[in-house]
Design a protein around this motif. Structure first.
Motif, PDB file in Angstrom:
ATOM      1  N   UNK A  70       0.847  -1.215  -0.075  1.00 14.62           N
ATOM      2  CA  UNK A  70      -0.005  -0.122   0.055  1.00 14.62           C
ATOM      3  C   UNK A  70       0.911   1.183  -0.014  1.00 14.62           C
ATOM      4  N   UNK A  71       2.074   1.082   0.739  1.00 19.63           N
ATOM      5  CA  UNK A  71       2.774   2.272   0.935  1.00 19.63           C
ATOM      6  C   UNK A  71       3.576   2.717  -0.581  1.00 19.63           C
ATOM      7  N   UNK A  72       3.966   1.313  -1.179  1.00 15.62           N
ATOM      8  CA  UNK A  72       4.636   1.714  -2.455  1.00 15.62           C
ATOM      9  C   UNK A  72       3.534   2.019  -3.508  1.00 15.62           C
ATOM     10  N   UNK A  73       2.131   1.558  -3.559  1.00 12.39           N
ATOM     11  CA  UNK A  73       1.210   2.190  -4.365  1.00 12.39           C
ATOM     12  C   UNK A  73       1.113   3.602  -4.143  1.00 12.39           C
ATOM     13  N   UNK A  74       0.948   4.064  -3.028  1.00  7.03           N
ATOM     14  CA  UNK A  74       0.879   5.509  -2.533  1.00  7.03           C
ATOM     15  C   UNK A  74       1.846   6.359  -3.088  1.00  7.03           C
ATOM     16  N   UNK A  75       3.181   5.766  -3.093  1.00  5.38           N
ATOM     17  CA  UNK A  75       4.236   6.465  -3.418  1.00  5.38           C
ATOM     18  C   UNK A  75       4.642   6.601  -5.017  1.00  5.38           C
ATOM     19  N   UNK A  76       3.818   5.774  -5.802  1.00 11.37           N
ATOM     20  CA  UNK A  76       4.217   5.905  -7.251  1.00 11.37           C
ATOM     21  C   UNK A  76       3.731   7.238  -7.831  1.00 11.37           C
ATOM     22  N   UNK A  77       2.823   7.894  -7.294  1.00  9.25           N
ATOM     23  CA  UNK A  77       2.596   9.244  -7.740  1.00  9.25           C
ATOM     24  C   UNK A  77       3.669  10.273  -7.818  1.00  9.25           C
ATOM     25  N   UNK A  78       4.795  10.013  -7.056  1.00 12.75           N
ATOM     26  CA  UNK A  78       5.916  10.824  -6.888  1.00 12.75           C
ATOM     27  C   UNK A  78       6.990  10.327  -7.801  1.00 12.75           C
ATOM     28  N   UNK A  79       6.900   9.166  -8.253  1.00 10.17           N
ATOM     29  CA  UNK A  79       7.954   8.606  -9.099  1.00 10.17           C
ATOM     30  C   UNK A  79       7.870   7.299  -9.417  1.00 10.17           C
ATOM     31  N   UNK A  80       9.254   6.455  -9.160  1.00  9.52           N
ATOM     32  CA  UNK A  80       9.365   5.251  -9.444  1.00  9.52           C
ATOM     33  C   UNK A  80      10.329   4.656  -8.538  1.00  9.52           C
ATOM     34  N   UNK A  81      10.157   3.412  -8.060  1.00  9.84           N
ATOM     35  CA  UNK A  81      11.244   2.765  -6.745  1.00  9.84           C
ATOM     36  C   UNK A  81      11.568   1.176  -7.177  1.00  9.84           C
ATOM     37  N   UNK A  82      12.529   0.859  -6.523  1.00  4.73           N
ATOM     38  CA  UNK A  82      12.678  -0.588  -6.642  1.00  4.73           C
ATOM     39  C   UNK A  82      12.786  -0.748  -5.030  1.00  4.73           C
ATOM     40  N   UNK A  83      12.172  -1.930  -4.945  1.00  5.93           N
ATOM     41  CA  UNK A  83      11.963  -2.410  -3.333  1.00  5.93           C
ATOM     42  C   UNK A  83      12.889  -3.517  -2.941  1.00  5.93           C
ATOM     43  N   UNK A  84      13.541  -3.443  -1.889  1.00  2.81           N
ATOM     44  CA  UNK A  84      14.556  -4.352  -1.481  1.00  2.81           C
ATOM     45  C   UNK A  84      13.878  -4.879   0.168  1.00  2.81           C
ATOM     46  N   UNK A  85      13.410  -6.069  -0.036  1.00  2.00           N
ATOM     47  CA  UNK A  85      12.889  -6.550   1.409  1.00  2.00           C
ATOM     48  C   UNK A  85      13.731  -7.287   2.411  1.00  2.00           C
ATOM     49  N   UNK A  86      13.894  -6.778   3.390  1.00  2.00           N
ATOM     50  CA  UNK A  86      14.842  -7.296   4.512  1.00  2.00           C
ATOM     51  C   UNK A  86      14.359  -8.676   4.743  1.00  2.00           C
ATOM     52  N   UNK A  87      15.206  -9.701   4.751  1.00  2.00           N
ATOM     53  CA  UNK A  87      14.889 -11.069   5.304  1.00  2.00           C
ATOM     54  C   UNK A  87      15.494 -11.232   6.563  1.00  2.00           C
ATOM     55  N   UNK A  88      16.845 -10.806   6.992  1.00  2.00           N
ATOM     56  CA  UNK A  88      17.395 -10.715   8.074  1.00  2.00           C
ATOM     57  C   UNK A  88      18.118  -9.641   8.504  1.00  2.00           C
ATOM     58  N   UNK A  89      18.705  -9.233   9.567  1.00  2.00           N
ATOM     59  CA  UNK A  89      19.619  -8.426   9.723  1.00  2.00           C
ATOM     60  C   UNK A  89      20.906  -9.002  10.839  1.00  2.00           C
ATOM     61  N   UNK A  90      21.765  -9.697  10.086  1.00  2.00           N
ATOM     62  CA  UNK A  90      22.765 -10.196  11.054  1.00  2.00           C
ATOM     63  C   UNK A  90      23.683  -9.139  11.688  1.00  2.00           C
ATOM     64  N   UNK A  91      23.843  -8.032  11.061  1.00  2.00           N
ATOM     65  CA  UNK A  91      24.455  -6.973  11.759  1.00  2.00           C
ATOM     66  C   UNK A  91      23.462  -5.638  11.541  1.00  2.00           C
ATOM     67  N   UNK A  92      22.823  -5.477  12.604  1.00  2.00           N
ATOM     68  CA  UNK A  92      21.670  -4.425  12.728  1.00  2.00           C
ATOM     69  C   UNK A  92      22.194  -3.031  13.035  1.00  2.00           C
ATOM     70  N   UNK A  93      22.987  -3.088  14.140  1.00  2.00           N
ATOM     71  CA  UNK A  93      23.739  -1.587  14.530  1.00  2.00           C
ATOM     72  C   UNK A  93      24.926  -1.728  15.235  1.00  2.00           C
TER      73      UNK A  93
END
Length: 145
Positions: free
Chosen positions: A113-136
């Motif tokens: 839903x966020x990606x759909x709402x953002x498309x009026x501003x341009x185009x994007x590529x989405x990278x979904x996080x599967x895990x975060x072995x080093x977070x911070x």
């Protein structure tokens, strides 16, 4: 910045709620001396702020993604990102895309839903996080005397 300042910064990055007494013991200074050092680090802008870290999963935010975004109207896009509660970070970058977003949402459906709402501003590529072995990791200061 000397080695004591470096130790102070490393300790506060681990636990910003340390008392000045505890911090002083850790770095070998009295409470007044360490308090003065911390104040100077704040005054110099080295310590910008103190924060807590909230676990996304514990507040039902199970989907984390990074979006590479290209827009032609930067001001409207930034306003959109500032107003959207799922956008945690927005960075101006160089290259084919001009923004990098960190988005945390309830589910992949709300991410969509966020990606759909953002498309009026341009185009994007989405990278979904599967895990975060080093977070911070801590920022390790360079000592300059």
């Amino acid at each position: 910045m000397d080695n004591v300042d470096k130790q102070i910064l490393l300790a506060l990055q681990d636990q910003a709620r340390l008392s000045m007494t505890e911090l002083g013991k850790m770095v070998g200074l009295s409470q007044p001396a360490v308090t003065e050092r911390v104040r100077r680090l704040e005054d110099r802008g080295i310590i910008e702020q103190y924060r807590m870290v909230v676990s996304p999963e514990k507040i039902n935010k199970h989907s984390i993604a990074y979006l590479l975004f290209n827009t032609k109207d930067c001001d409207k896009f930034i306003a959109f990102c500032e107003d959207h509660p799922d956008v945690l970070e927005c960075h101006r970058i160089s290259g084919e895309y001009n923004y990098l977003l960190k988005v945390v949402s309830d589910s992949t459906r709300s991410l969509e839903a966020f990606i759909n709402a953002s498309t009026k501003h341009g185009f994007s590529t989405t990278l979904i996080v599967l895990s975060s072995p080093i977070e911070r990791k801590k920022l390790i200061p360079t000592i300059s005397e």
